[in-house]
Design an enzyme around this catalytic site. Structure first.
Site, PDB file in Angstrom:
ATOM      1  N   CYS A 117      -1.871  -0.957 -65.747  1.00  0.00           N
ATOM      2  CA  CYS A 117      -0.647  -1.647 -65.309  1.00  0.00           C
ATOM      3  C   CYS A 117       0.053  -0.876 -64.194  1.00  0.00           C
ATOM      4  O   CYS A 117      -0.008   0.344 -64.148  1.00  0.00           O
ATOM      5  CB  CYS A 117       0.358  -1.751 -66.467  1.00  0.00           C
ATOM      6  SG  CYS A 117       0.022  -3.043 -67.633  1.00  0.00           S
ATOM      7  N   PRO A 123       1.358  10.428 -64.504  1.00  0.00           N
ATOM      8  CA  PRO A 123       0.384  11.436 -64.080  1.00  0.00           C
ATOM      9  C   PRO A 123      -0.475  11.950 -65.229  1.00  0.00           C
ATOM     10  O   PRO A 123      -0.049  11.976 -66.378  1.00  0.00           O
ATOM     11  CB  PRO A 123       1.251  12.556 -63.514  1.00  0.00           C
ATOM     12  CG  PRO A 123       2.582  12.378 -64.145  1.00  0.00           C
ATOM     13  CD  PRO A 123       2.735  10.931 -64.504  1.00  0.00           C
ATOM     14  N   VAL A 124      -1.713  12.351 -64.875  1.00  0.00           N
ATOM     15  CA  VAL A 124      -2.616  12.872 -65.910  1.00  0.00           C
ATOM     16  C   VAL A 124      -2.671  14.399 -65.880  1.00  0.00           C
ATOM     17  O   VAL A 124      -3.476  15.003 -66.569  1.00  0.00           O
ATOM     18  CB  VAL A 124      -4.046  12.298 -65.754  1.00  0.00           C
ATOM     19  CG1 VAL A 124      -4.060  10.813 -66.041  1.00  0.00           C
ATOM     20  CG2 VAL A 124      -4.604  12.597 -64.381  1.00  0.00           C
ATOM     21  N   ASP A 125      -1.768  15.014 -65.088  1.00  0.00           N
ATOM     22  CA  ASP A 125      -1.854  16.476 -64.945  1.00  0.00           C
ATOM     23  C   ASP A 125      -1.593  17.216 -66.260  1.00  0.00           C
ATOM     24  O   ASP A 125      -2.109  18.311 -66.471  1.00  0.00           O
ATOM     25  CB  ASP A 125      -0.932  16.987 -63.822  1.00  0.00           C
ATOM     26  CG  ASP A 125       0.516  16.575 -64.021  1.00  0.00           C
ATOM     27  OD1 ASP A 125       0.743  15.642 -64.822  1.00  0.00           O
ATOM     28  OD2 ASP A 125       1.414  17.142 -63.388  1.00  0.00           O
ATOM     29  N   ASP A 307       8.118  -0.712 -74.665  1.00  0.00           N
ATOM     30  CA  ASP A 307       7.245  -1.888 -74.690  1.00  0.00           C
ATOM     31  C   ASP A 307       7.918  -3.130 -75.272  1.00  0.00           C
ATOM     32  O   ASP A 307       7.337  -4.212 -75.249  1.00  0.00           O
ATOM     33  CB  ASP A 307       5.957  -1.590 -75.481  1.00  0.00           C
ATOM     34  CG  ASP A 307       4.940  -0.820 -74.649  1.00  0.00           C
ATOM     35  OD1 ASP A 307       5.152  -0.679 -73.427  1.00  0.00           O
ATOM     36  OD2 ASP A 307       3.929  -0.366 -75.213  1.00  0.00           O
ATOM     37  N   VAL A 329      12.251   5.277 -69.898  1.00  0.00           N
ATOM     38  CA  VAL A 329      10.885   5.794 -70.058  1.00  0.00           C
ATOM     39  C   VAL A 329      10.058   5.649 -68.785  1.00  0.00           C
ATOM     40  O   VAL A 329       9.450   6.598 -68.310  1.00  0.00           O
ATOM     41  CB  VAL A 329      10.178   5.122 -71.259  1.00  0.00           C
ATOM     42  CG1 VAL A 329       8.758   5.649 -71.408  1.00  0.00           C
ATOM     43  CG2 VAL A 329      10.965   5.369 -72.551  1.00  0.00           C
TER      44      VAL A 329
END
Length: 420
Positions: A117, A123-125, A307, A329
Site C-alpha cells: 500500500c 522503512p525496513v532499516d 487500520d 501512526v
C-alpha cells in the site's frame, strides 16, 4: 478492473463469520521456514496477499499442500532458492517477513525491497539493524537486501527506535534459532505478534513477554512441526461493526474475539451502540438510532488501531455532531477524505487531524479506492448514502477483506461486483 456497485440507505441486519487475520497469517506462513518438519496452518483467509505469500514460498522451492478449507501444510526443508524475487515482493510488503526466518534457518537470504500500500514511509532499516546486531552481514544493492551469517545468528539486546510490527516479527522469528538469548525492547504488542509467538512456541521456541514491550527469546537448536489456527481478524470484525453502526443496523459477527478489539468497542459504545458479547461472537444493535460522532486518536496497540481510522471517519460523516480524528501512526493516511467529500461529507483536514461534521445523509457517487482501509470506508459510505455508489479500484479491498460483497449481502446490503 473490478468495481463495487452499492445501493445505500438500508440498515445492515444479520449474522456473518469473521475470517482469519491476514496480519497474523502472513508472519505465521513466513515462520514455517524455521521448522525442519511439516507445519500445518489453518483458518487462513482467502486473500490475494495470502496467495502471494504461498506463491512466494512455492517459488523458493518449498513444498506446500493446500486443502479445500484453506489449510496449508508447509515443508520448508525442500527449499531450493533462498531468494524472494522483486515481482512477488513488490505487490506485498509482508514478503520482507521471510528475511529473518530464512537467514536464521539456512544462513542466507536475498529479499527484494518491498512494495504494498502507498501509505507514508515504512522503512525496513530497523529489520536490517536488528539482524546485524545478531551477527548478520547485510548488503543492500540493486534493490535487494542480501544477508548472510557464518554459522548461527547470535543472541543480542535490541532496542527498536520506533514500534514496528513487522520489524518485531522478523527479529522474533530470527531469534528463535539464534545462539543464546535475545531481548527485543520497545517491541510491538499487537495481538498478531502474540499469535506469531504462540505459533513459534507450538513449534518448540522458548519465548517470554510477548504482548508486552519487552520480549525475551532463548534460542533453541531446532524447531519442529505443529498444527496452528490463525486468530480472527480484528479489523474485519471492527469494519462490519462500524458498518452496522453507520447504517443504524443490527449485526452479529461470529468466530471472533472481543479482547483484541477493546479500543474499537469502546468508541462504538460512545457512538450509542448497544453491544453484547459471547465466547466467540459480538453483537451490535443501534436500535434504529443515528450514531453519535466520536473523537479518537490512533496509536500502536492497545490504543485505537490506525487500520480502523478510515471506517470511523465514514461513520462520523453521517453521525450526530462533530468528531476529530487524529492519525499519529502513518502520514498520508487521509486519502479517503477527498472521495468522501464527493459524496457530500463535511470534513476539514488540519495536519494529521480530520474534523468531521456529521450531515443528515450522503449522496451516492463514483469514488476510487486508494488503499486497503480507505476502500472499506468508501463501502461504508456507499451503504449509508442515498442512491448508487460505484467504488473503483477495489483490488485494494480484496487484499484485506475476504468476499466483502458476499458477506455484506448476507447482512441485506444492496452490493454487487462488476467485473472489469
Amino acid at each position: 478492473m473490478d468495481k463495487l456497485l452499492i445501493g445505500g440507505s438500508k440498515p445492515l441486519n444479520g449474522e456473518i463469520r469473521i475470517s482469519g487475520a491476514k496480519n497474523s497469517a502472513l508472519p505465521i506462513l513466513a515462520a514455517t521456514l524455521l521448522a525442519d518438519e511439516p507445519v500445518t496452518i489453518g483458518n487462513l483467509p482467502h486473500l490475494n496477499d495470502i496467495t502471494t505469500m504461498i506463491e512466494l514460498l512455492g517459488r523458493m522451492g518449498v513444498e506446500l499442500m493446500i486443502d479445500e478449507k484453506m489449510c496449508v501444510e508447509v515443508h520448508a526443508n525442500t527449499i531450493k532458492h533462498l531468494t524472494a524475487p522483486y515481482e512477488l515482493v513488490k505487490t506485498m510488503r509482508a514478503s520482507i517477513l521471510v528475511l529473518g526466518p530464512m537467514l536464521a534457518h539456512f544462513g542466507e537470504a536475498e529479499v527484494s525491497l518491498p512494495g504494498g500500500c502507498a501509505i507514508g514511509s515504512r522503512p525496513v532499516d530497523l529489520h536490517i539493524r536488528g539482524l546485524e546486531a545478531m551477527g548478520a552481514d547485510i548488503l543492500v544493492e540493486g534493490g535487494y537486501i542480501k544477508a548472510k551469517v557464518n554459522g548461527r545468528l547470535k543472541g543480542a539486546h535490541i532496542y527498536m527506535d520506533t514500534v514496528t510490527v513487522t520489524g518485531t516479527e522478523n527479529l522474533l522469528m530470527a531469534a528463535t534459532l539464534a545462539d543464546g538469548k535475545t531481548v527485543i525492547e520497545n517491541a510491538a504488542r499487537e495481538p498478531e505478534v502474540i499469535d506469531l509467538a504462540e505459533c513459534l512456541i507450538a513449534m518448540g521456541a522458548d519465548i517470554r513477554g510477548h504482548g508486552s514491550s519487552t520480549i525475551e527469546i532463548n534460542g533453541v537448536p531446532r524447531l519442529h512441526g505443529c498444527r496452528y489456527n490463525v486468530l480472527p481478524d480484528r479489523v474485519e470484525t471492527g469494519t462490519y461493526l462500524v458498518a452496522a453502526a453507520a447504517t443504524r443496523g443490527r449485526v452479529r459477527v461470529k468466530d471472533t474475539r472481543e479482547d483484541i478489539l477493546e479500543a474499537v468497542l469502546l468508541k462504538l459504545d460512545e457512538a450509542g451502540a448497544h453491544i453484547s458479547t459471547g465466547p466467540d461472537w459480538i453483537e451490535l444493535d443501534m436500535k434504529g438510532a443515528r450514531p453519535k460522532a466520536v473523537s479518537l486518536r490512533t496509536a500502536p496497540y492497545p490504543a485505537f488501531p490506525t487500520d480502523m481510522q478510515a471506517q470511523f471517519v465514514a461513520m462520523n460523516t453521517v453521525a450526530e455532531g462533530t468528531g476529530a480524528i487524529v492519525e499519529t501512526v502513518f502520514e498520508n493516511r487521509f486519502m479517503h477524505v477527498q472521495e468522501l467529500r464527493r459524496m457530500g461529507a463535511k470534513i476539514k483536514l488540519e495536519g494529521n487531524t480530520a474534523i468531521v461534521e456529521g450531515v443528515e445523509s450522503l449522496t451516492g457517487a463514483p469514488v476510487m479506492a486508494t488503499d486497503l482501509r480507505a476502500s472499506a470506508s468508501l463501502v461504508i459510505a456507499g451503504l449509508v448514502a442515498e442512491g448508487d455508489t460505484l467504488v473503483d479500484r477495489i483490488y485494494h479491498i480484496d487484499r484485506g477483506y475476504e468476499c466483502i460483497e458476499e458477506k455484506m449481502q448476507l447482512l441485506g446490503a444492496k452490493i454487487r461486483r462488476l467485473p472489469g
